[in-house]
Write an enzyme that holds these catalytic residues in place. Structure first.
Site, PDB file in Angstrom:
ATOM      1  N   ASP A  52       2.467  15.631  19.312  1.00 31.11           N
ATOM      2  CA  ASP A  52       2.161  14.495  20.214  1.00 31.11           C
ATOM      3  C   ASP A  52       3.401  13.743  20.687  1.00 31.11           C
ATOM      4  O   ASP A  52       3.329  12.552  20.976  1.00 31.11           O
ATOM      5  CB  ASP A  52       1.252  13.454  19.534  1.00 31.11           C
ATOM      6  N   CYS A  87      -3.644  19.281  20.453  1.00 29.68           N
ATOM      7  CA  CYS A  87      -2.857  20.074  19.500  1.00 29.68           C
ATOM      8  C   CYS A  87      -3.245  21.539  19.384  1.00 29.68           C
ATOM      9  O   CYS A  87      -2.494  22.428  19.759  1.00 29.68           O
ATOM     10  CB  CYS A  87      -2.941  19.452  18.114  1.00 29.68           C
ATOM     11  N   ASP A 329       3.832  19.903  20.879  1.00 35.02           N
ATOM     12  CA  ASP A 329       2.630  20.613  21.322  1.00 35.02           C
ATOM     13  C   ASP A 329       2.040  20.019  22.601  1.00 35.02           C
ATOM     14  O   ASP A 329       1.575  20.720  23.476  1.00 35.02           O
ATOM     15  CB  ASP A 329       1.578  20.717  20.199  1.00 35.02           C
ATOM     16  N   ASN A 330       2.050  18.668  22.685  1.00 35.45           N
ATOM     17  CA  ASN A 330       1.557  17.998  23.892  1.00 35.45           C
ATOM     18  C   ASN A 330       2.216  16.622  23.953  1.00 35.45           C
ATOM     19  O   ASN A 330       2.856  16.201  22.991  1.00 35.45           O
ATOM     20  CB  ASN A 330       0.027  17.869  23.883  1.00 35.45           C
TER      21      ASN A 330
END
Ligand SMILES: *[C@@H]1O[C@H](CO)[C@@H](O)[C@H](O)[C@H]1NC(C)=O
Ligand SMILES: *[C@@H]1O[C@H](CO)[C@@H](O)[C@H](O)[C@H]1NC(C)=O
Ligand SMILES: *[C@@H]1O[C@H](CO)[C@@H](O)[C@H](O)[C@H]1NC(C)=O
Ligand SMILES: *[C@@H]1O[C@H](CO)[C@@H](O)[C@H](O)[C@H]1NC(C)=O
Ligand SMILES: *[C@@H]1O[C@H](CO)[C@@H](O)[C@H](O)[C@H]1NC(C)=O
Ligand SMILES: *[C@@H]1O[C@H](CO)[C@@H](O)[C@H](O)[C@H]1NC(C)=O
Length: 582
Positions: A52, A87, A329-330
């Site tokens: 994140d 995720c 991941d993001n």
């Protein structure tokens, strides 16, 4: 052996993409390597992935070791995107080189996602570590692999493809203290007295030591996946701010979320549930600032980990033959568009993620504008390792070495200009004031070329978004909903532009392999159109106007194709299309 393989791979890439067709050669080592990865063998990889971590809220500015070791000594891709902003689906895309619509791992938990869905989709036999081992690598991983990998299923089955593992598993993954780890084939255990990221640091360095002292002297891949700066949660929908290590708790007093144009805006923005959000009061904004500060504080121990890893590789003389990648991941938003802290959106804050690489042939201090995505990462590692690309990759190798980048920059349009972003499921905020859970299924498109920079999306309630991000980088003015008619892109009206974007999205939402990297060739099989600018020519107005539109008949929580509207469109001058892959 390697040279022959490399040549085949080189020719293969040349056929596939001009951008990859650099004069790639393995750089020679200057330091007389003692370990397996010497100048005539494949490079090593150290892959560091946070959880994140935003790019646009400036988090990496507060990571001096990332800047020093990776920014100054490596290349930064400022237009690197995840293709799904949550995720587990994002990690599965990254580890397979496939879009989420092709893995069908679209959520963090069953029935549509999580580790059990990864297993039932057959992906445990078909993902990066398995392929790397087949290509002669030793592979190691510590940290979070994916959601719903837990105390209930850690050995049923084990994740395949690894020589050494020490996973964070649920429900103890997101605990900064007393996290649950599961090492190799041993049962899970908890660490009540240790700080999560420091444990990851120690375990990562131990795996590096295993990798460089392995008796078979093979090249290695070491994955390191700390949870920072993720919120604390036990797997339910209750979240509290990340917890920094005690030594970092007092850093950055008064630090606040950047007050960008889209920060808690006066006018509503976005679509669907986001458009209906109320403006946030001062109490909520202050809570967001706390979230921001604790995220940056929690990243300090990751920054130290990066320093330790780089110093270790340097001491062992391995920096000349090791690629170090740093990504997340993001992304994440805090109060942009009146949103509570969280992700799951197609806004730029959620999809634009950090990507740094340092290693042989990589230019120091370079910042790259080329559009790249997480589905490109597995193909990129294959390319760097001289492994023949798989036919079913939805991404393609990123230009990494100086010569590859120079070539891709010269022929800008030979590199993809689009990112296919997708999401299925619910939308919710983290934080103390999360609001209600809402339908959040959508298809989106980012497209960046010479003279245009656009985001387009279609929601499951059939609302549309279109932002001209040259004039509106904060994505505040939705041109698909605006009644003003003056705005033009390349001299074309918004409906004319939207007809092209919609047709491209129709291809991308079901694309596979080369149709994902070269979607215009599906619409124009003559291959005379390769970008948006060309497709906007008025010759094609009638064709695009008549194209079936992306739409939904229902908001589903997973990829239920019968609710996802038309799947098949028309080819220019060629009748109907694509039965071979729908
Ligand atoms: C370097 O790699 C080659 C080919 O894999 C191997 O034969 C050789 O022993 C290695 N040299 C060292 C010093 O490890
Ligand atoms: C790593 O695992 C692969 C596949 O099982 C095996 O061939 C290789 O020998 C292992 N490497 C080490 C150092 O044990
Ligand atoms: C640590 O977590 C385990 C479960 O994973 C639990 O049984 C134990 O009580 C926890 N210890 C502390 C000190 O919280
Ligand atoms: C601010 O907004 C939150 C969330 O809606 C609400 O719970 C809180 O009572 C509000 N505070 C004030 C001072 O209005
Ligand atoms: C979510 O979507 C479903 C199916 O389309 C619909 O029945 C429901 O009313 C929607 N919920 C909200 C809050 O809009
Ligand atoms: C994706 O998985 C879900 C859950 O198993 C299933 O219902 C759906 O049909 C699958 N979609 C596709 C396109 O395979």
């Amino acid at each position: 052996m390697f040279l022959a393989h490399s040549l085949i791979s080189f020719l293969f890439l040349c056929l596939g993409t001009i951008a990859s067709c650099g004069e790639y050669s393995m750089p020679t080592s200057s330091s007389g390597l003692k370990y397996g990865a010497n100048s005539t063998s494949k490079p090593n990889f150290v892959f560091i992935m946070t959880d994140d971590q935003d790019q646009l809220l400036d988090s990496t500015d507060y990571m001096p070791f990332v800047q020093k070791h990776l920014g100054e000594q490596g290349t930064f891709y400022q237009r690197h995107y995840c293709t799904i902003a949550v995720c587990c689906p994002s990690r599965v895309s990254l580890l397979t080189g496939k879009a989420a619509h092709n893995t069908n791992v679209t959520d963090v938990a069953p029935p549509y996602g999580g580790y059990p869905k990864f297993i039932s989709q057959g992906l445990n036999d078909n993902y990066l570590p398995v392929w790397l081992q087949e290509a002669g690598y030793n592979t190691y991983y510590t940290g979070k692999l994916m959601n719903a990998h837990s105390t209930a299923n850690w050995n049923n089955p084990f994740p395949k493809g690894w020589n050494g593992t020490d996973f964070l598993i649920d429900p103890g993954t997101y605990l900064y203290w007393n996290a649950t780890f599961q090492r190799n084939t041993s049962p899970p255990s908890s660490f009540p007295n240790d700080y999560n990221t420091d444990l990851i640091n120690d375990k990562a360095l131990a795996f590096l030591e295993d990798a460089v002292t392995a008796a078979d002297s093979k090249p290695f891949f070491v994955g390191i996946a700390p949870i920072a700066p993720h919120s604390v949660t036990r797997g339910d929908l209750a979240f509290t701010p990340p917890e920094p290590a005690p030594r970092h708790m007092d850093l950055f007093p008064g630090l606040k979320t950047p007050r960008t144009a889209n920060f808690n805006p006066e006018e509503p923005s976005g679509a669907g549930w986001i458009y209906n959000l109320e403006r946030l009061n001062d109490t909520v904004v202050e809570h967001g600032d706390l979230w921001y500060r604790t995220r940056i504080q929690s990243l300090q121990s990751v920054d130290e980990l990066v320093d330790n890893v780089v110093n270790y590789l340097s001491e062992k003389g391995l920096l000349d033959n090791t690629y170090i990648i740093y990504t997340s991941d993001n992304g994440f938003h805090i109060n942009q568009h009146r949103l509570q802290p969280g992700k799951l959106c197609a806004f730029e804050e959620d999809i634009n993620v950090p990507f740094y690489i340092r290693g042989p042939g990589v230019e120091a201090g370079k910042v790259v504008d080329l559009v790249t995505t997480h589905t490109d990462i597995a193909p990129t590692l294959f390319d760097l390792a001289g492994i023949e690309l798989r036919d079913d990759f939805d991404g393609k190798p990123m230009p990494i070495t100086k010569s590859q980048i120079n070539q891709a920059e010269e022929i800008h349009k030979s590199r993809s200009e689009h990112v296919n972003v997708e999401f299925w499921g619910i939308g919710l905020g983290e934080g103390k004031y999360p609001g209600t859970v809402s339908n959040n299924t959508y298809k989106a498109l980012r497209i960046i070329g010479e003279g245009y920079n656009i985001m387009y999306s279609v929601w499951c309630n059939n609302e549309h978004e279109l932002y001209d991000m040259i004039t509106d980088p904060g994505q505040l003015k939705n041109l698909a909903r605006s009644s003003e008619t003056e705005t033009q892109i390349f001299g074309r009206s918004i409906p004319e532009v939207q007809s092209r974007l919609d047709a491209l999205l129709l291809v991308l939402k079901t694309c596979k392999a080369s149709t994902c990297t070269d979607p215009w060739s599906v619409l124009h099989p003559q291959r005379d159109i390769t970008n948006l600018e060309q497709a906007l020519d008025q010759t094609y107005d009638a064709f695009y106007e008549a194209q079936p539109k992306v739409s939904f008949s229902k908001c589903e929580l997973g990829q239920i194709l019968s609710s996802e509207g038309p799947l098949v469109g028309n080819m220019y001058e060629g009748g109907s299309m694509w039965p071979n892959w729908v």
